[in-house]
Design an enzyme around this catalytic site. Structure first.
Site, PDB file in Angstrom:
ATOM      1  N   ASP A 196     -25.069  24.536  16.284  1.00  0.00           N
ATOM      2  CA  ASP A 196     -25.488  25.833  16.799  1.00  0.00           C
ATOM      3  C   ASP A 196     -24.269  25.996  18.349  1.00  0.00           C
ATOM      4  O   ASP A 196     -25.155  24.821  18.510  1.00  0.00           O
ATOM      5  CB  ASP A 196     -26.607  25.751  17.951  1.00  0.00           C
ATOM      6  CG  ASP A 196     -27.029  26.966  18.596  1.00  0.00           C
ATOM      7  OD1 ASP A 196     -26.500  27.239  18.470  1.00  0.00           O
ATOM      8  OD2 ASP A 196     -28.441  27.024  18.577  1.00  0.00           O
ATOM      9  N   CYS A 216     -14.882  40.172  15.939  1.00  0.00           N
ATOM     10  CA  CYS A 216     -13.901  41.270  15.171  1.00  0.00           C
ATOM     11  C   CYS A 216     -14.406  43.007  15.440  1.00  0.00           C
ATOM     12  O   CYS A 216     -14.898  43.654  14.523  1.00  0.00           O
ATOM     13  CB  CYS A 216     -14.019  41.005  13.688  1.00  0.00           C
ATOM     14  SG  CYS A 216     -16.007  41.266  13.934  1.00  0.00           S
ATOM     15  N   ALA A 231     -17.313  28.635  12.496  1.00  0.00           N
ATOM     16  CA  ALA A 231     -16.001  29.007  11.605  1.00  0.00           C
ATOM     17  C   ALA A 231     -15.451  29.496  10.713  1.00  0.00           C
ATOM     18  O   ALA A 231     -15.208  30.037   9.508  1.00  0.00           O
ATOM     19  CB  ALA A 231     -15.778  27.735  11.225  1.00  0.00           C
ATOM     20  N   ALA A 232     -17.663  30.069   9.319  1.00  0.00           N
ATOM     21  CA  ALA A 232     -17.320  30.113   8.772  1.00  0.00           C
ATOM     22  C   ALA A 232     -17.125  31.889   8.371  1.00  0.00           C
ATOM     23  O   ALA A 232     -16.834  32.306   9.278  1.00  0.00           O
ATOM     24  CB  ALA A 232     -18.802  31.025   8.362  1.00  0.00           C
ATOM     25  N   PRO A 233     -16.009  32.492   7.557  1.00  0.00           N
ATOM     26  CA  PRO A 233     -15.495  31.846   6.545  1.00  0.00           C
ATOM     27  C   PRO A 233     -15.061  29.828   5.890  1.00  0.00           C
ATOM     28  O   PRO A 233     -14.702  29.606   4.253  1.00  0.00           O
ATOM     29  CB  PRO A 233     -15.805  32.888   5.064  1.00  0.00           C
ATOM     30  CG  PRO A 233     -15.228  33.943   5.669  1.00  0.00           C
ATOM     31  CD  PRO A 233     -15.521  33.304   7.415  1.00  0.00           C
ATOM     32  N   LYS A 278      -9.618  30.585   9.544  1.00  0.00           N
ATOM     33  CA  LYS A 278      -9.121  29.647  10.308  1.00  0.00           C
ATOM     34  C   LYS A 278      -8.604  28.952  10.950  1.00  0.00           C
ATOM     35  O   LYS A 278      -7.442  28.389  11.173  1.00  0.00           O
ATOM     36  CB  LYS A 278      -9.607  30.576  11.753  1.00  0.00           C
ATOM     37  CG  LYS A 278      -9.420  32.226  12.658  1.00  0.00           C
ATOM     38  CD  LYS A 278     -10.422  32.944  13.513  1.00  0.00           C
ATOM     39  CE  LYS A 278     -11.702  32.953  12.953  1.00  0.00           C
ATOM     40  NZ  LYS A 278     -11.746  33.670  11.955  1.00  0.00           N
TER      41      LYS A 278
END
Length: 437
Positions: free
Chosen positions: A308, A378, A258-260, A263
C-alpha cells in the site's frame, strides 16, 4: 461481420451501463469467450468503442428519430439502437441494410417486448433516410465530440481556444498500439523484421528511439516477437516519464504503484538489467502480472510484490536512488484508449488529490539524500498534477524541481511536463521530476 460479434458488442454496452464495467476489459474477456476470429473481434471492438466515443452525439440523433425518449427506452434496445445508428452514420464498410437488419434481429432476441423489433426498424430507417438527405450536426462541442459539458469546461481552462476542438477530436481517434523494444536483448531492426514477417504493420516512432507503432496486430500475445520478449506494450508518454527520471545501471529503484509494469520494464532496460528494481502494487494479481512480464523480457533485476503506497514501510526509508510514483488518478488523459472513462461522475473524482498527496508524501521518505522522486499521472487536470506537486513542495523543503531533457519536439523541460494527444501523439500524461537535497 457475424451476428455473434454484434451481440458481444451489445452485451458490452449493456454491461457498461448496467454494472459500470470498463469496456476494454469486458471486451477482451467476452471476445475470447465467444471465440471470435480476428476480423470479427476487430470490428466488434470498433463498434463497441465507437458507440462509447460518440454516445452523446448518437443519443442526440436518436432523440430526433425515436418517438420514445432515449432515457425511457429499454436498456437493451437503447444499446441496440446506438450500435445500429453508429454503423449507419460512421461505418462505410457496413452496408446500411445489414446494419438495420442485424439490429432488428438483435432486438428480437434481447427484448421480450414484441414491438421492440418494429421500433428499431422504424428508428434506423428514419436515420438512414436522414443521412441520405444530409445530417445536421449539433453546435455544442460537448455533443459533437461526446464529452460531458463539465469536461469540456475543464479543458477550456487548460487549452487555447484554437486547440480545444483538436484535442476533443483526438480523443475520438483510435491510437496505434505503441511498443518499446527490449534493447537488452534485441535491436530495433531485429524486432521490426520479426513483426513484419508475421504480417504486422509496423513503423518506427517518428522521434522516440526504440519505439514502434503497430497496426493490425490481432492478439499480440500470440506474436512471436511478443512471446520471445522482444518488446512490451507501453505508450510513448510513460516511456518519456522514465527517460525524464533517468535511471542508470547499478541504481536501486522503487516503482511504488507499478501495475501493469511498463515503467519498471523501461527502467530495467535503461539500467541494462544491472541494479535493483522493486515493483509494487496493492493488488496481488497485478503484481503477479509484473513478475510474468519481467520474466518474459528476461529482466532479472525486477522483483514484484504487494504494498500500500500510502502506508509507511520503515525498511524502505531513504533506501532508493529513484522512486517512481505513477499514482491513481482520474485517467482523463487516456480517453482515446478507454472511451467510457469520460462519463465518470465528477463528484467521485474530487477526493483524488488527497489520495495522491498521501502517496507522494509517503514514498518521498524512501528517497535517499540526493535521489530522485518522479511523480506521474495519466490525467490532464491541474488539481491532480501541478496542484499536488506545488502543495508537496510547499511542505517538503528538501525537494526541488529538476529540469530534464527529452527527445524530439519536447526538448528541455523545467521540472514538469504535460503531454497532450493532439500535440504529441501520445497519451495525455503529466510528469514532475523532484530531486532531494
Amino acid at each position: 461481420m457475424g451476428a455473434s460479434a454484434r451481440r458481444v458488442a451489445l452485451d458490452c454496452l449493456a454491461a457498461c451501463e448496467r454494472q459500470g464495467a470498463w469496456s476494454d476489459g469486458y471486451l477482451r474477456r467476452a471476445i475470447r469467450e465467444a471465440g471470435l476470429d480476428s476480423r470479427d473481434a476487430g470490428l466488434c471492438t470498433q463498434i463497441a468503442f465507437g458507440v462509447q466515443q460518440n454516445l452523446l452525439l448518437l443519443d442526440w440523433y436518436l432523440g430526433q428519430f425515436s418517438t420514445i425518449p432515449v432515457d425511457k427506452l429499454e436498456s437493451a434496445i437503447r444499446a441496440d439502437l446506438r450500435l445500429g445508428l453508429y454503423q449507419l452514420l460512421f461505418l462505410d464498410r457496413v452496408p446500411p441494410h445489414a446494419a438495420v437488419s442485424e439490429s432488428v434481429s438483435l432486438a428480437k432476441v434481447c427484448s421480450r417486448n414484441p414491438r421492440a423489433a418494429a421500433l428499431v426498424n422504424g428508428v434506423l430507417r428514419s436515420a438512414q433516410r436522414a443521412k441520405e438527405g444530409g445530417l445536421s450536426q449539433p453546435d455544442s462541442l460537448s455533443l459533437r465530440y461526446s464529452h460531458p459539458q463539465w469536461l469540456v469546461d475543464e479543458f477550456t481552462k487548460l487549452l487555447p481556444e484554437n486547440e480545444l476542438e483538436n484535442f476533443l477530436k483526438a480523443n475520438n481517434e483510435p491510437p496505434a498500439t505503441c511498443a518499446q523494444v527490449n534493447t537488452c536483448r534485441f535491436t530495433t531492426v531485429e524486432v521490426l523484421t520479426t513483426l513484419r514477417e508475421e504480417g504486422v504493420e509496423v513503423q518506427p516512432h517518428p522521434w522516440l528511439p526504440d519505439c514502434l507503432l503497430l497496426h493490425g496486430t490481432g492478439d499480440l500475445e500470440r506474436c512471436e516477437a511478443f512471446r520471445k520478449g522482444m518488446l512490451y506494450i507501453q505508450d510513448a508518454a510513460a516511456r518519456l516519464a522514465v527517460m525524464a527520471a533517468a535511471p542508470k545501471a547499478g541504481m536501486r529503484v522503487l516503482d511504488a504503484c507499478a501495475a501493469p509494469g511498463g515503467k519498471s520494464f523501461a527502467a530495467g532496460i535503461a539500467m541494462k538489467d544491472r541494479g535493483e528494481i522493486r515493483s509494487y502494487d496493492i493488488h496481488l494479481k497485478k503484481s503477479k502480472l509484473i513478475e510474468t512480464g519481467a520474466q518474459r523480457l528476461g529482466l532479472s533485476i525486477i522483483s514484484a510484490g504487494t504494498m500500500d503506497a500510502k502506508a509507511f514501510a520503515q525498511e524502505f526509508e531513504e533506501q532508493f536512488d529513484l522512486v517512481i510514483a505513477d499514482v491513481p488518478c482520474s485517467g482523463l488523459g487516456i480517453i482515446r484508449k478507454k472511451p467510457d472513462i469520460r462519463y465518470k461522475d465528477p463528484e467521485a473524482l474530487k477526493g483524488l488529490p488527497g489520495v495522491q498527496m498521501d502517496i507522494l508524501e509517503n514514498v518521498a521518505r524512501y528517497v535517499r539524500p540526493g535521489g530522485v522522486l518522479l511523480y506521474a499521472t495519466c490525467t490532464l487536470l491541474r488539481r491532480e498534477n501541478e496542484g499536488v506537486v506545488e502543495q508537496f513542495l510547499a511542505k517538503e523543503s528538501q525537494f526541488t524541481l529538476e529540469s530534464f531533457e527529452l527527445p524530439g519536439p519536447i526538448g528541455t523541460m523545467p521540472g514538469m511536463l504535460t503531454l497532450w494527444p493532439h500535440r504529441h501523439g501520445a497519451d495525455g500524461f503529466f510528469m514532475a521530476k523532484l530531486r532531494r537535497s
